[in-house]
Each structure stands twice: as structure tokens, then as C-alpha cells.
Design an enzyme around this catalytic site. Structure first.
Site, PDB file in Angstrom:
ATOM      1  N   LYS A   1       0.820  -1.218   0.000  1.00  0.00           N
ATOM      2  CA  LYS A   1       0.000   0.000   0.000  1.00  0.00           C
ATOM      3  C   LYS A   1       0.854   1.267   0.000  1.00  0.00           C
ATOM      4  CE  LYS A   1      -4.227  -2.066   1.699  1.00  0.00           C
ATOM      5  NZ  LYS A   1      -3.791  -3.490   1.851  1.00  0.00           N
ATOM      6  N   ASP A   2       2.132   1.153   0.364  1.00  0.00           N
ATOM      7  CA  ASP A   2       3.032   2.303   0.304  1.00  0.00           C
ATOM      8  C   ASP A   2       3.152   2.872  -1.110  1.00  0.00           C
ATOM      9  OD1 ASP A   2       3.708   2.393   3.005  1.00  0.00           O
ATOM     10  OD2 ASP A   2       5.284   0.894   2.770  1.00  0.00           O
TER      11      ASP A   2
END
Ligand SMILES: *Cc1c(COP(=O)(O)O)cnc(C)c1O
Length: 496
Positions: A113-114
Site C-alpha cells: 500500500k506504500d
């Protein structure tokens, strides 16, 4: 390029407006009106660029009201040396003769998700400016663990933004809680909500729908917004790493230009695998997209039968980020495969909200099965796969990645498909040490999370990611617990 709503093809907005709005007013999701095409020559040229250059090529074709220079600057900042290791933003490593792992966990929170949440703050603040918005944007997030931390890391100290995260008190792992409560940044706030994840989520929804509060905040120079995973600004950065994986396989001599690959994705909300589908539509040669689920296998059933039915038991599994029964981003795929027929799509979504299920017609099912294969693995199979993959291939994978590896192995076995394959690895094994340690090494998971991390590091002979290991030494900054009915007051006081 304009973006249209899946529930009204005639409602179109710019890419900046799509990012600011998140959701269309009719409840639909935004999609580009056409999908940009990349030639094999263009893809081959991208192979000579670093990750940031590849991402700039892809994003500049989708986000057309940003200049290439603007996008390049945001991308450099988002994936910079302090956030990701410079030579390995999204590395591809060999698993066996056919399979490769695309490691998407080298960012600051050790999960994929970064990639979206490091970039979204830049896209969002620039989009606000382009659409004439001058208020400070206040991001509110309810999290069960991973999204909150990734959003905090992304928005920390980004000018023009503030971020406030609510997590369920006692409802996260110790590591997940410390990741959030030790967060640095002048513009961040973290609260524990006295309740479960649903209580926190409902509290945030109440704040978003409170018109009076929105007016009050607006008078104080603030605009509320969310970093929800259905925002196009979260999906588009993910398309880039599938281009990058193809380029890396070319550079490694694992494939020749034009050779098709398979892509296997451990799936929850259908965002990550939809990004892979977009990469294919853009021209990356892809044979099959393999959708891997855990015991919450609503997508396996859907891709096999054409009927989506969420009326089923909900299981808490060892791959918690995939414990989902409504995969929101599937709406985008159904719209595209249904020939961009907004009425047909709206009827399906109405059926989903009223009865919890819908069925697609034979034509759509055929189109689905042409591009997608699907399978699922329960917790026992996942643990076995972590063990076997470490023992046989020397590769230590997390629980979510193990679901994908298990489904890939079963797929390859039953179909005999030997196409070179990329398996998306969505989290670091150290993030789920409590499951990975006993599965890979047969030792009981005793003691606290940090003890497990150390033990996993010793036994695997790999350093624990600095971002996780460093939590030992950090002071907790946020310890306030709020009642779910008092979340609005908590936000209001913080903004004073
Ligand atoms: C969010 C998440 C997933 C699921 O991704 P979707 O885009 O929701 O399908 C898988 N693995 C990990 C580790 C995640 O954090």
C-alpha cells in the site's frame, strides 16, 4: 483524458477532479474514458529506466492534467532513497524455473500500500490546487491496521495536509499499534477508538456525512477528505509496478520482448489485481491474471460461476488484509467487460446492495475467464506453503504472498501452464512473524511481537526491516482513547 463514472458514462471529470472527489456523486467509481496504449518498443525503452522513470512514463499517460515534470517530481519524492531502497523499489526475484516474486514491501510500512499512499499526498494536494481549492485538506482514516500506518507515513509533514487515524483499541497487533502511535510528523494525529473496527469506521462515516461540521471546518479553513482505496489516485500508481516487473524480466533475460507472462495477485478489495489488468490493457503482454483468495473465497466462486454472493460466513484468517467479502474495485472491471454499459452495471450494484448477490451474463463470464483464473487457500494450506517455499526454494514469504504461491502452484499443476509468472508479494514476512515463524521453522510463536521478530531474523538469517525493528526505541506519542460517539469532538479539538 477525461474520467467517467461507472454508473453514468456521461458524467465526466478531469483526472485531478477524480482524485479530489474519490467517488462520483452517483456512487460510481471513476475510470479513464480510454486506456492508453504502449507499444512493445516503448515498453522495451522503459526497461532502461530506473523505477521512477518507468512510473513517470505510465502515470503521465493516465493523469493528463499534470505535466510530466510535475509527475516526475512527485514520483522522485514518493519513492526516494529515504522511503525505498534506491536500487530495489519493486525488485523481481527468481523463485523457480517459471515463477518470480515481485517484492512490493520495501517501502516504509513494509506492505504494497506504500506505492499508492506515498504518492497520493502529492497527487491530492496538486489536484486541489488545480481545481481551485485553497483549504487545508484533513484526511480521516479508520483502519484495522495496515492502511492507517501507510496513510500516516504518506501524509506526514506534507504541506497543506493534516491526517487523523482511528484504530480499534486492542484490535490491532502490538506492532501495528506501535507503528501508528510512534508516528512522527507535525500534522498527524492518532486515536484509539473504544470499540472494534466497525465502530471506528462508522464513527468516521458519521463525521463525513455531518454537513454542519463540514461548514464549521470550512470556516476554519479545512476540507475533509479520505484516502480510500477506491480513489483512482490510489489505483494508478499500482499499474506502474507491473510494467516495471515486465521490464525487469526482460533485463534479467527471463523473457524476450513480446513473450507473455502470468501475474498472480493475493486479492482482497480487487485493487491490486485490477492494476495488473490495466497493465495488460495498456499493452504489457499478459496471458493469465490469477486471482488468489484466502478462505474468504467469494472471488474464486465468482470467477468460476459468474455469481457473486456475499451471503456467507466471514472468516478471520492469517492473511487479514484479504478478509473481505465486498471487493469494491470489481465494479470497475465489470463496467469495462460489460461494454461500458452504465445501466447494466448499476443494476448489478443495486442487486448487490439489496440482496448481497448478483450474476453476470454468459458473455461477461466468458470475457472474465479469458483473462482471469482463480483459486483459494485456507490457513493450513497457507502455512504449508510458507514451509515448503522456504524449504524447497529458500524463499521466506508472508501469509498473503503464500496464499498467492499456493494458488499459483495449484493452477500450474492443473493447467500445465509453464508461462513465466510474476507473483505479487504484498507484505514483508516480518510483519506477520507470529504465523511465519511456526510455519517456516516449526517453533512455537511465544512471547511478544518483538521477540518473534528477533527470532525470525535469527532463524532466517535476514535482518528485520529497519522500520519494524526500530519501533523498539521509539517513544509513543499518541495514547488517547476516544468513545466512537465522541470522535467528531476529538477531531475538532485537535484542529483548534
Ligand atoms: C491490502 C492488502 C491486500 C489486498 O489488496 P487488494 O488491492 O485490496 O486486493 C493483500 N495483501 C496485503 C498485505 C495487503 O495489505
Amino acid at each position: 483524458m477525461q474520467y467517467c463514472s461507472t454508473r453514468n458514462s456521461k458524467y465526466t471529470v478531469s483526472s485531478a477532479q477524480a482524485i479530489v472527489s474519490g467517488l462520483a456523486p452517483d456512487g460510481g467509481l471513476f475510470l479513464p474514458e480510454s486506456i492508453p496504449a504502449f507499444s512493445l518498443e516503448e515498453i522495451s525503452a522503459m526497461a532502461r529506466l530506473p523505477y521512477t522513470g518507468r512510473a513517470t512514463e505510465v502515470l503521465s499517460r493516465f493523469l493528463t492534467d499534470f505535466t510530466r515534470e510535475e509527475l516526475a517530481e512527485y514520483i522522485e519524492k514518493a519513492y526516494s532513497r529515504v522511503k525505498f531502497p534506491p536500487e530495489a523499489v519493486a525488485p523481481v526475484v527468481r523463485l523457480d524455473d517459471c515463477a518470480n516474486i515481485l517484492e512490493l514491501f520495501h517501502g516504509p510500512t513494509c506492505a504494497f500500500k506504500d506505492f499508492a499512499l506515498q504518492l497520493l499526498p502529492y497527487l491530492l494536494t496538486a489536484s486541489l490546487k488545480k481545481t481551485g481549492e485553497h483549504r487545508t485538506v484533513v484526511i480521516l482514516v479508520a483502519t484495522s491496521g495496515d492502511t492507517g500506518k501507510a496513510a500516516l507515513e504518506g501524509f506526514a509533514d506534507v504541506p497543506g495536509t493534516k491526517i487523523c487515524v482511528f484504530y480499534p483499541d486492542g484490535g490491532t497487533s502490538n506492532i501495528q499499534r506501535l507503528q501508528m502511535t510512534t508516528q512522527s510528523g507535525e500534522n498527524v494525529m492518532v486515536f484509539a477508538a473504544n470499540g472494534n473496527f466497525d465502530d471506528a469506521q462508522n464513527g468516521v462515516k458519521r463525521i463525513f456525512t455531518d454537513q454542519e461540521f463540514a461548514k464549521d471546518l470550512s470556516g476554519r479553513g479545512y476540507l475533509l477528505s479520505s484516502a480510500n482505496s477506491i480513489n483512482w489516485g490510489r489505483l494508478v500508481p499500482q499499474i506502474a509496478y507491473y510494467f516495471s516487473a515486465y521490464c525487469d524480466l526482460l533485463n534479467q533475460g527471463r523473457i524476450q520482448l513480446g513473450d507473455p507472462i502470468n501475474i498472480v495477485v493475493p486479492t482482497g478489495n480487487f485493487g491490486n489485481i485490477l492494476a495488473a489488468y490495466f497493465a495488460k490493457q495498456c499493452g504489457v503482454p499478459v496471458h493469465k491474471l490469477v486471482c488468489a483468495s484466502n478462505q474468504n473465497n467469494v472471488l474464486t466462486d465468482f470467477l468460476t460461476t459468474g455469481t457473486y454472493d456475499r451471503n456467507r460466513p466471514f472468516y478471520l484468517t492469517t492473511s487479514p488484509s484479504m478478509d473481505i467479502l465486498i471487493s469494491s474495485n470489481l465494479e470497475r472491471l465489470l463496467y469495462l467487460l460489460g461494454g461500458r454499459d452504465d445501466q447494466k452495471l448499476t443494476a448489478l450494484m443495486k442487486s448487490l446492495s439489496e440482496t448481497g448477490k448478483y450474476s453476470v451474463d454468459a458473455q461477461v463470464l466468458e470475457a472474465l475467464q479469458k483473462d482471469f483464473a482463480a483459486g483459494c487457500a485456507d490457513d493450513a494450506k497457507t502455512a504449508q506453503t510458507i514451509h515448503d517455499t522456504y524449504a524447497q526454494d529458500g524463499y521466506l514469504c508472508d501469509t498473503h504472498t503464500a496464499v498467492a504461491v499456493a494458488v499459483y502452484r495449484a493452477y500450474a499443476q492443473t493447467t500445465g501452464d509453464r508461462t513465466p509468472t510474476v507473483i505479487a508479494s504484498t507484505a514483508s514476512p516480518f510483519k506477520f512473524a507470529g504465523t511465519v515463524l511456526p510455519a517456516a521453522f516449526g517453533v512455537p510463536a511465544q512471547g511478544d511481537d518483538f521477540g518473534l521478530l528477533k527470532q525470525l531474523s535469527e532463524l532466517s538469517n535476514q535482518p528485520a526491516p529497519a522500520a519494524l525493528a526500530g519501533l523498539w526505541d521509539k517513544a509513543e506519542r499518541f495514547t488517547t482513547v476516544v468513545e466512537p460517539m465522541k470522535m467528531k469532538e476529538a477531531v475538532s479539538d485537535w484542529l483548534r
